[in-house]
Enzyme design. Structure first.
Site, PDB file in Angstrom:
ATOM      1  N   HIS A   3      24.235  30.608  62.885  1.00 37.53           N
ATOM      2  CA  HIS A   3      25.096  29.433  62.797  1.00 37.53           C
ATOM      3  C   HIS A   3      24.630  28.374  63.788  1.00 37.53           C
ATOM      4  O   HIS A   3      23.939  28.667  64.769  1.00 37.53           O
ATOM      5  CB  HIS A   3      26.538  29.825  63.062  1.00 37.53           C
ATOM      6  CG  HIS A   3      27.136  30.614  61.947  1.00 37.53           C
ATOM      7  ND1 HIS A   3      28.459  30.965  61.924  1.00 37.53           N
ATOM      8  CD2 HIS A   3      26.600  31.109  60.802  1.00 37.53           C
ATOM      9  CE1 HIS A   3      28.718  31.639  60.813  1.00 37.53           C
ATOM     10  NE2 HIS A   3      27.605  31.745  60.120  1.00 37.53           N
ATOM     11  N   GLU A  43      26.243  26.719  66.051  1.00 37.06           N
ATOM     12  CA  GLU A  43      26.722  26.960  67.414  1.00 37.06           C
ATOM     13  C   GLU A  43      25.847  28.007  68.109  1.00 37.06           C
ATOM     14  O   GLU A  43      25.499  27.862  69.284  1.00 37.06           O
ATOM     15  CB  GLU A  43      28.177  27.459  67.401  1.00 37.06           C
ATOM     16  CG  GLU A  43      29.145  26.545  66.688  1.00 37.06           C
ATOM     17  CD  GLU A  43      29.376  26.919  65.224  1.00 37.06           C
ATOM     18  OE1 GLU A  43      30.533  26.811  64.777  1.00 37.06           O
ATOM     19  OE2 GLU A  43      28.411  27.311  64.522  1.00 37.06           O
ATOM     20  N   CYS A  71      33.312  30.100  63.534  1.00 36.35           N
ATOM     21  CA  CYS A  71      33.734  31.398  63.021  1.00 36.35           C
ATOM     22  C   CYS A  71      34.046  32.325  64.198  1.00 36.35           C
ATOM     23  O   CYS A  71      33.855  31.962  65.360  1.00 36.35           O
ATOM     24  CB  CYS A  71      32.623  32.002  62.146  1.00 36.35           C
ATOM     25  SG  CYS A  71      31.190  32.575  63.105  1.00 36.35           S
ATOM     26  N   CYS A 122      30.906  33.066  66.450  1.00 35.53           N
ATOM     27  CA  CYS A 122      30.602  31.914  67.300  1.00 35.53           C
ATOM     28  C   CYS A 122      31.673  31.735  68.370  1.00 35.53           C
ATOM     29  O   CYS A 122      31.357  31.390  69.515  1.00 35.53           O
ATOM     30  CB  CYS A 122      30.444  30.654  66.459  1.00 35.53           C
ATOM     31  SG  CYS A 122      28.969  30.679  65.409  1.00 35.53           S
TER      32      CYS A 122
END
Length: 148
Positions: A78, A80, A106, A109
């Site tokens: 992801h 992040e 999410c 993260c």
């Protein structure tokens, strides 16, 4: 001439960063900022040197996995995660930083954000993961939905 607020400025940059995404489902960009200085950026895509979903297809689509579920069945990181890893790889201290991101983080993260010492998350889009919001709130991370 009017200038954008700092939040608007950094959120616009996350949208540009997201254009580098190689995910077939969702293009996400992230920016780590402290004292109005950009520390790191990230977008969602495969690990360094590996084929991207744009090239090999999306396993999650093939298996009909809904968004927000079974994230371990994805070859990509992801945005992040990539921003945090990029900072670590280059020895950049991100403790006390603000994370700007095009979508709500999410749960995976969120846990990384908490342990990295990020103190604020400003996000623009939703993501189907209520537990991530609960954990970030419990950890005292300021969560701010972006409103232009």
């Amino acid at each position: 001439m009017s200038r954008p607020s700092w939040d608007s400025y950094f959120m616009e940059i996350t949208r540009v960063v997201a254009t580098r995404s190689t995910c077939l489902r969702r293009q996400v960009g992230a920016l780590l900022v402290r004292d109005k200085r950009i520390l790191s950026s990230g977008y969602n895509g495969a690990p360094r040197g590996l084929d991207h979903c744009l090239d090999v297809g999306c396993l999650r689509d093939k298996l009909e996995i809904p968004s927000g579920q079974r994230q371990e069945l994805c070859r990509g990181l992801h945005a992040e995660q990539n921003a945090i890893v990029h900072a670590a790889y280059h020895g950049i201290n991100i403790a006390g930083a603000t994370l700007y991101v095009t979508h709500q983080p999410c749960i995976t993260c969120a846990k990384m954000i908490i342990n990295a010492g990020i103190v604020k998350v400003i996000f623009a889009g939703d993501y189907p993961d209520q537990l991530s919001l609960e954990l970030l709130n419990e950890a005292g991370v300021d969560l701010i939905p972006f409103a232009p």
